[in-house]
Design a protein around this motif. Structure first.
Motif, PDB file in Angstrom:
ATOM      1  N   LYS A  12      -1.965 -79.964  24.733  1.00 36.10           N
ATOM      2  CA  LYS A  12      -2.408 -81.418  25.058  1.00 36.10           C
ATOM      3  C   LYS A  12      -2.435 -82.353  25.964  1.00 36.10           C
ATOM      4  O   LYS A  12      -3.712 -83.769  26.196  1.00 36.10           O
ATOM      5  CB  LYS A  12      -0.457 -82.007  25.040  1.00 36.10           C
ATOM      6  CG  LYS A  12      -0.517 -83.709  24.453  1.00 36.10           C
ATOM      7  CD  LYS A  12       1.271 -84.332  24.819  1.00 36.10           C
ATOM      8  CE  LYS A  12       1.088 -85.943  25.030  1.00 36.10           C
ATOM      9  NZ  LYS A  12      -0.315 -86.443  25.293  1.00 36.10           N
ATOM     10  N   LEU A  13      -2.945 -81.768  26.926  1.00 34.15           N
ATOM     11  CA  LEU A  13      -2.950 -82.113  28.565  1.00 34.15           C
ATOM     12  C   LEU A  13      -4.923 -81.968  28.638  1.00 34.15           C
ATOM     13  O   LEU A  13      -5.316 -82.648  28.872  1.00 34.15           O
ATOM     14  CB  LEU A  13      -3.080 -81.652  30.394  1.00 34.15           C
ATOM     15  CG  LEU A  13      -1.527 -81.720  30.326  1.00 34.15           C
ATOM     16  CD1 LEU A  13      -0.987 -80.739  30.859  1.00 34.15           C
ATOM     17  CD2 LEU A  13      -0.871 -83.450  31.001  1.00 34.15           C
ATOM     18  N   LEU A  14      -4.800 -81.157  27.771  1.00 36.78           N
ATOM     19  CA  LEU A  14      -6.611 -80.546  27.643  1.00 36.78           C
ATOM     20  C   LEU A  14      -7.681 -82.109  26.978  1.00 36.78           C
ATOM     21  O   LEU A  14      -8.039 -82.398  26.906  1.00 36.78           O
ATOM     22  CB  LEU A  14      -6.941 -79.333  27.350  1.00 36.78           C
ATOM     23  CG  LEU A  14      -7.017 -78.053  28.606  1.00 36.78           C
ATOM     24  CD1 LEU A  14      -6.962 -76.638  27.834  1.00 36.78           C
ATOM     25  CD2 LEU A  14      -8.338 -78.957  29.771  1.00 36.78           C
ATOM     26  N   ARG A  15      -7.080 -81.788  25.780  1.00 37.31           N
ATOM     27  CA  ARG A  15      -7.147 -83.121  24.498  1.00 37.31           C
ATOM     28  C   ARG A  15      -7.156 -84.082  25.720  1.00 37.31           C
ATOM     29  O   ARG A  15      -7.960 -84.989  24.641  1.00 37.31           O
ATOM     30  CB  ARG A  15      -6.209 -82.905  23.011  1.00 37.31           C
ATOM     31  CG  ARG A  15      -6.450 -81.626  22.536  1.00 37.31           C
ATOM     32  CD  ARG A  15      -5.969 -81.798  21.433  1.00 37.31           C
ATOM     33  NE  ARG A  15      -5.733 -80.177  20.027  1.00 37.31           N
ATOM     34  CZ  ARG A  15      -7.269 -80.077  20.257  1.00 37.31           C
ATOM     35  NH1 ARG A  15      -8.483 -80.411  19.911  1.00 37.31           N
ATOM     36  NH2 ARG A  15      -7.079 -78.642  19.248  1.00 37.31           N
ATOM     37  N   ASP A  16      -5.544 -84.750  26.091  1.00 35.91           N
ATOM     38  CA  ASP A  16      -5.670 -86.406  26.895  1.00 35.91           C
ATOM     39  C   ASP A  16      -7.149 -86.163  27.401  1.00 35.91           C
ATOM     40  O   ASP A  16      -7.805 -87.207  27.939  1.00 35.91           O
ATOM     41  CB  ASP A  16      -4.346 -85.791  27.466  1.00 35.91           C
ATOM     42  CG  ASP A  16      -3.147 -86.651  25.938  1.00 35.91           C
ATOM     43  OD1 ASP A  16      -3.558 -86.801  25.232  1.00 35.91           O
ATOM     44  OD2 ASP A  16      -2.149 -86.510  26.487  1.00 35.91           O
ATOM     45  N   GLU A  17      -7.253 -85.592  27.854  1.00 41.13           N
ATOM     46  CA  GLU A  17      -8.412 -85.581  29.041  1.00 41.13           C
ATOM     47  C   GLU A  17      -9.591 -85.581  29.024  1.00 41.13           C
ATOM     48  O   GLU A  17     -10.402 -86.434  29.182  1.00 41.13           O
ATOM     49  CB  GLU A  17      -8.659 -84.043  30.145  1.00 41.13           C
ATOM     50  CG  GLU A  17      -9.715 -83.930  31.021  1.00 41.13           C
ATOM     51  CD  GLU A  17      -9.826 -82.961  32.297  1.00 41.13           C
ATOM     52  OE1 GLU A  17     -10.528 -82.632  32.256  1.00 41.13           O
ATOM     53  OE2 GLU A  17      -9.267 -82.126  31.720  1.00 41.13           O
ATOM     54  N   LEU A  18      -9.960 -84.877  27.194  1.00 39.20           N
ATOM     55  CA  LEU A  18     -10.940 -85.225  26.788  1.00 39.20           C
ATOM     56  C   LEU A  18     -10.885 -86.027  25.889  1.00 39.20           C
ATOM     57  O   LEU A  18     -12.481 -86.554  26.476  1.00 39.20           O
ATOM     58  CB  LEU A  18     -10.857 -83.329  25.776  1.00 39.20           C
ATOM     59  CG  LEU A  18     -12.046 -83.737  24.887  1.00 39.20           C
ATOM     60  CD1 LEU A  18     -13.567 -83.202  25.421  1.00 39.20           C
ATOM     61  CD2 LEU A  18     -12.023 -82.714  23.380  1.00 39.20           C
TER      62      LEU A  18
END
Length: 158
Positions: A12-18
């Motif tokens: 989720k953190l990576l998807r939010d950053e992307l």
């Protein structure tokens, strides 16, 4: 291509950053480049060169995140039966046998690791020493100060 273990939170953190990079940062950089171009000669235009450099960093990070997500193996320990065994994603409480100091770590992927939040990488020496062990097991972890013996007091799948 090797899969990268990742917790649900880590994905989720990576998807939010992307999403932030694509919807906020990238458009701002494009606007900055367009704005800097209007200032004339590009050879001596510091704003233009700075914006182009930022664009390179942003696009590189977008590619890096997309590559990680494409090879991610998301592991949700909350959907597993807790049999007391230390696995990727589990939260482990250990007590230093010599000092009685207790510490709790969550074993996560490399991207999520943050020792200040007690999130340790699955590739760290501590995690490698704990994985596969169970509650009440004694483990010896090699630290910079030498071998330290710990007892596993609790394993949670949170």
């Amino acid at each position: 291509m090797q899969s990268i273990p990742m917790t649900v939170r880590g994905e989720k953190l990576l998807r939010d950053e992307l999403n932030h990079l694509k919807s906020v940062v990238r458009p701002k950089i494009i606007a900055d480049i367009a704005d800097a171009r209007e200032h004339g000669d590009l050879k001596e235009n510091a704003e233009y060169h700075a914006a182009r450099e930022q664009q390179g960093f942003c696009e590189g990070r977008i590619q890096e995140i997309e590559a990680k997500l494409s090879t991610a193996q998301v592991i949700d320990v909350t959907k597993m039966t807790n049999n007391g065994k230390v696995i990727f994603g589990s939260t482990v409480s250990i007590v230093n046998v010599d000092t009685d100091a207790e510490v709790t770590y969550r074993i996560v992927g490399d991207d999520e690791a943050n020792i200040k939040e007690n999130l340790i990488s699955v590739n760290s020496p501590i995690a490698r020493g704990l994985i596969g062990k169970e509650v009440d097991d004694m483990v010896t972890i090699q630290t910079p100060n030498g071998a330290v013996e710990y007892e596993i007091t609790e394993v949670e799948y949170l």
